[in-house]
Structures are given as structure tokens and as C-alpha cells.
Design an enzyme around this catalytic site. Structure first.
Site, short mmCIF file in Angstrom:
data_model
loop_
_atom_site.label_atom_id
_atom_site.label_comp_id
_atom_site.label_asym_id
_atom_site.label_seq_id
_atom_site.Cartn_x
_atom_site.Cartn_y
_atom_site.Cartn_z
N ARG A 229 0.90 -1.37 0.00
CA ARG A 229 -0.12 -0.01 0.01
C ARG A 229 0.85 1.23 0.00
O ARG A 229 1.82 1.41 0.65
CB ARG A 229 -0.96 0.13 1.21
CG ARG A 229 -2.36 -0.73 1.26
CD ARG A 229 -3.03 -0.77 -0.10
NE ARG A 229 -4.06 -1.46 -0.01
CZ ARG A 229 -3.94 -2.64 -0.85
NH1 ARG A 229 -3.09 -2.96 -1.80
NH2 ARG A 229 -5.29 -3.57 -0.82
N GLU A 257 -3.15 7.54 -6.12
CA GLU A 257 -3.27 6.46 -7.41
C GLU A 257 -4.68 6.93 -7.82
O GLU A 257 -5.82 7.02 -7.16
CB GLU A 257 -3.14 5.31 -6.71
CG GLU A 257 -3.24 4.13 -7.68
CD GLU A 257 -3.24 2.65 -6.89
OE1 GLU A 257 -2.57 2.46 -6.19
OE2 GLU A 257 -4.12 1.79 -7.47
N HIS A 280 -0.59 -0.47 -10.38
CA HIS A 280 -1.39 -1.65 -9.24
C HIS A 280 -1.83 -2.82 -9.85
O HIS A 280 -3.01 -3.07 -9.88
CB HIS A 280 -2.67 -0.64 -8.66
CG HIS A 280 -2.76 -1.22 -7.34
ND1 HIS A 280 -3.50 -0.36 -6.22
CD2 HIS A 280 -2.97 -2.72 -6.82
CE1 HIS A 280 -3.70 -1.38 -5.11
NE2 HIS A 280 -3.43 -2.46 -5.54
C1 3PG Z 1 -5.41 -6.56 -2.88
O1 3PG Z 1 -5.52 -5.88 -1.96
O2 3PG Z 1 -5.97 -7.60 -3.09
C2 3PG Z 1 -4.63 -5.88 -4.14
O3 3PG Z 1 -4.18 -4.52 -3.73
C3 3PG Z 1 -5.47 -5.85 -5.50
O4 3PG Z 1 -6.25 -5.00 -5.61
P1 3PG Z 1 -7.13 -5.06 -6.92
O5 3PG Z 1 -8.34 -6.24 -6.62
O6 3PG Z 1 -7.66 -3.54 -7.10
O7 3PG Z 1 -6.15 -5.38 -8.20
#
Ligand code: 3PG
Length: 396
Positions: A229, A257, A280
Site C-alpha cells: 500500500r 493513485e 497497481h
Molecule cells: C489486494 O489488496 O488484493 C490488491 O491490492 C489487489 O487490488 P485490486 O483488486 O484492485 O487489483
């Protein structure tokens, strides 16, 4: 009436159809954003999200909402405090995308070492520079510090060991079958780590953990990977450290973001030569998304069939001292009511209760966690009921 489930992020069609076959009304709106949920979630029983923010207003406005499933690991995009106030369950899918995130972390390590993004960008510009890009060091024998050894950190450790790295991890007790060394304090490991990979959830304890002080411990020229994060790293301190200590950085998450899936992006990290940022995408492999979707379907199905919430994250963790009262009794109406009468008269709150029946249905055992201890007199008052077999009471 059919149970209504709103899926407000991208979700594989195969699993949406499984939900539909289970006589659930599924509303699939993958493009919804934070503000849309206030209206869109108004009448749904279950909400499924990935990174879309679920704010307090959306939770307060959703009169039927009973369960929010985070189709992923981190629940920091959900206002859990608002869910607690309304008794809305929040569940997640821990570990299901761990391999995907670990694969990206390893990919970023190699990218930093070989400067793959720079190589490719120069090639696209018609620049040949074998001389410069031949200067990589290699990962064999490098010291890797994994900060946060949960499901993801563990998968990173396995892969790094296969690369011949010397792997250190915080939280050794959570690693089984992975031969990595433990370290106690950041000021011990950061100065010797060639590579630091962050795999922490965002909590009040981890927010801003990588600050000026942490960066002061890091080796000049070390690599820093963050696929967890953005808020775990203080961006200003990072920028300073990149400039002063020549750190190489690869992040899959960064401050501010964008919430949407496409659009423009702006960040001070764009200006820094030795900082790579991906979009991400840590969890975004088909394998991981299928595994997460399967778990989401399991959570919803189990909840509908039995009322039990798998991976229930906003269940209170009882930290204060509790007292456990176990009453074994004949399974007849009114027996538990007589026990509860005794506790109510003494103004003792039951924090948790579970009543399980022995095979045959004659005897049951009721386990209660109490905030205050029951006195000897109270235990006697419970015991006098001829339908009570035994009473035990211990401090926990
Ligand atoms: C999570 O916490 O599982 C990841 O950060 C994935 O995030 P996303 O589902 O938005 O790709």
C-alpha cells in the site's frame, strides 16, 4: 425474495454465472466508482468490490446491506468503522492473489537490477546502449529483507531463495517450511539489505512506517520494492532518499493513485529516473483473479446457506481479559434462558456465545465469554437447575 448482490469491479463472468445459478440476483457494474455506490448499493444485500472505495455514506445509505466482500486481500478501501456501526460483515480473500503479487515483486527486482524498463524505452526511441545496460549486478547472493511475512511475503521468500538470495524476514513465527532468517529490528536489517520488499497491510501501525528514519537505515544504492500500500511509505521521505542515497525504487502503488481503471496520472515519482511505477497490477493475473472470484463465491454461498462468514475481518479481537463459562445441559427449551437470567441479574454482558449439541440431541454444551467473572453464588444458581449437568468457569 432473491438475495441481491452488487459486483462493483471487474469480476470473471464464469463466477458471476455461478452466483446467478444459485438463485441470486447479480448486478454486475464494474465501472462504478466511490460516489456511485451511494445510490447503486442502496438496496443490495451483498456488495463485492476490488479496489473501489466503499465510504461511510454508501454503507449508511444501504438499508439491506449485510455483507461486503473484498475480492482481494487489503480492506483499507472499505470504511470498516462505518460497517461496524451498522453490523455489516466485511470479508476478504486472503492469500488468493499472493502468488501473483509475489511474481510481480520478483519481476520488479529483476527490472531494477537489469533496468529493463529503461532498456526497452531506449530501444523504442531508436537508442542502442549495450554499454550502459551491461552494468547490472545480478541477484545471486544478495540480501533481501522482506518486511511483512504474511501470505505474499512468504511467496516472495520462496522465489528469492530459489534465486540464491539470502533472505531475511520479519515475523518468523508465521513462516512454515521456508528457511529464512528472522530479524528483530529494522535498524538491524535495513543497513545490510541490498533489496527491501514491503508486504504489509495498511494499519495505523504501518501507515508512514517508511519515513526519514527508516530511509536513514537503508544502504546507499539499495533497491526498494513496494507492492503493498502506498501509505506505508512517506512519499516525501522517499523522494529525498532516492536523491540523497541513490536508491532504486519499484512501486506498484503510489500516493493519489487514480480510482478509475483508465485515465491520466500525475505523481512526483514520474520525474525520478530511478523510480519505476506499475499500475497497481500486483493481483491482476487471470490465475489470481479466478482464485479470488472462486473464494468470493464460496464466501457468499456459505453465508447464504449457513449464515457463517468466512474470512470475517471486522469480528472483534478480544484483547482484554475474559472469563469463560461452559454449561453442559440437557437440550430442552428454557435451560439457557435460566442461565441468561442469572447473568442478566448480575449485569454481566456475554461477549461471545456458542451452543453445540452432542450427537443424538440429548445433551448440549454452551460456551460463553464474559466480560466480568461469575461468582460462586451465580455458578450455584445455574447449577441448581435439574437440566444443567456441569458448570465450569475459568479466567482466560
Ligand atoms: C489486494 O489488496 O488484493 C490488491 O491490492 C489487489 O487490488 P485490486 O483488486 O484492485 O487489483
Amino acid at each position: 425474495m432473491k438475495m441481491k448482490v452488487l459486483i462493483a469491479d471487474k469480476f470473471p463472468e464464469y463466477y458471476t454465472n455461478i452466483l446467478r445459478k444459485n438463485d441470486i440476483e447479480v448486478i454486475y457494474e464494474p465501472k462504478l466508482g466511490e460516489d456511485d455506490l451511494i445510490e447503486a448499493a442502496k438496496e443490495v444485500d451483498i456488495l463485492v468490490v476490488r479496489s473501489t472505495k466503499v465510504n461511510a455514506a454508501a454503507i449508511e445509505n444501504a438499508s439491506n446491506l449485510n455483507l461486503i466482500v473484498r475480492a482481494g486481500a487489503g480492506v483499507n478501501n472499505i470504511n470498516v468503522a462505518a460497517a461496524n456501526k451498522k453490523g455489516v460483515y466485511v470479508a476478504n480473500c486472503p492469500g488468493k492473489n499472493a502468488v501473483a503479487v509475489a511474481e510481480l515483486a520478483i519481476g520488479l527486482m529483476i527490472s531494477l537490477d537489469r533496468r529493463i524498463p529503461h532498456n526497452v524505452a531506449d530501444f523504442k526511441k531508436g537508442i542502442w546502449n549495450k554499454g550502459e545496460y551491461s552494468k547490472a549486478e545480478g541477484l545471486l547472493g544478495k540480501t533481501l529483507a522482506i518486511v511483512g511475512v504474511g501470505n505474499i511475503g512468504k511467496e516472495v521468500a520462496k522465489r528469492a531463495l530459489a534465486f540464491g538470495m539470502s533472505v531475511y524476514g520479519k515475523d518468523i513465527s508465521r513462516i512454515e517450511g521456508v528457511a529464512i532468517k528472522d530479524f528483530d529490528e529494522m535498524d538491524k536489517i535495513l543497513p545490510i539489505a541490498d533489496i527491501v520488499s514491503i508486504h504489509l497491510p495498511l494499519t495505523p501501525q504501518t501507515r508512514g512506517l517508511f519515513d526519514d528514519k527508516m530511509f536513514s537505515y537503508m544502504k546507499p544504492g539499495a533497491y526498494l520494492i513496494n507492492t503493498s500500500r502506498a501509505e506505508v511509505v512517506d512519499e516525501e521521505a522517499l523522494i529525498k532518499a532516492v536523491k540523497e542515497k541513490n536508491l532504486r525504487v519499484a512501486f506498484d502503488v503510489f500516493k493519489d493513485e487514480p480510482e478509475g481503471k483508465t485515465g491520466s496520472v500525475s505523481s512526483p515519482l514520474m520525474e525520478l529516473e530511478n523510480v519505476y511505477v506499475t499500475h497497481h497490477i500486483g493481483a491482476s493475473t487471470e490465475q489470481a483473479q479466478n482464485a479470488v472470484a472462486e473464494e468470493t463465491v464460496n464466501i457468499i454461498s456459505k453465508y447464504i446457506e449457513s449464515g457463517v462468514i468466512a474470512h470475517w475481518v471486522n469480528k472483534a479481537k478480544i484483547t482484554e481479559q475474559m472469563y469463560q463459562l461452559v454449561v453442559k445441559h440437557y437440550d430442552k427449551p428454557g435451560v439457557l434462558a435460566s442461565v441468561l437470567d442469572v447473568l442478566r441479574d448480575a449485569d454481566i454482558n456475554i461477549e461471545e456465545v456458542e451452543n453445540l449439541i452432542f450427537d443424538g440431541g440429548i445433551v448440549a454444551t454452551c460456551t460463553m465469554k464474559l466480560r466480568k467473572p461469575a461468582t460462586g453464588e451465580m455458578i450455584e444458581a445455574i447449577r441448581v437447575n435439574p437440566n444443567v449437568l456441569t458448570v465450569s468457569h475459568v479466567a482466560m
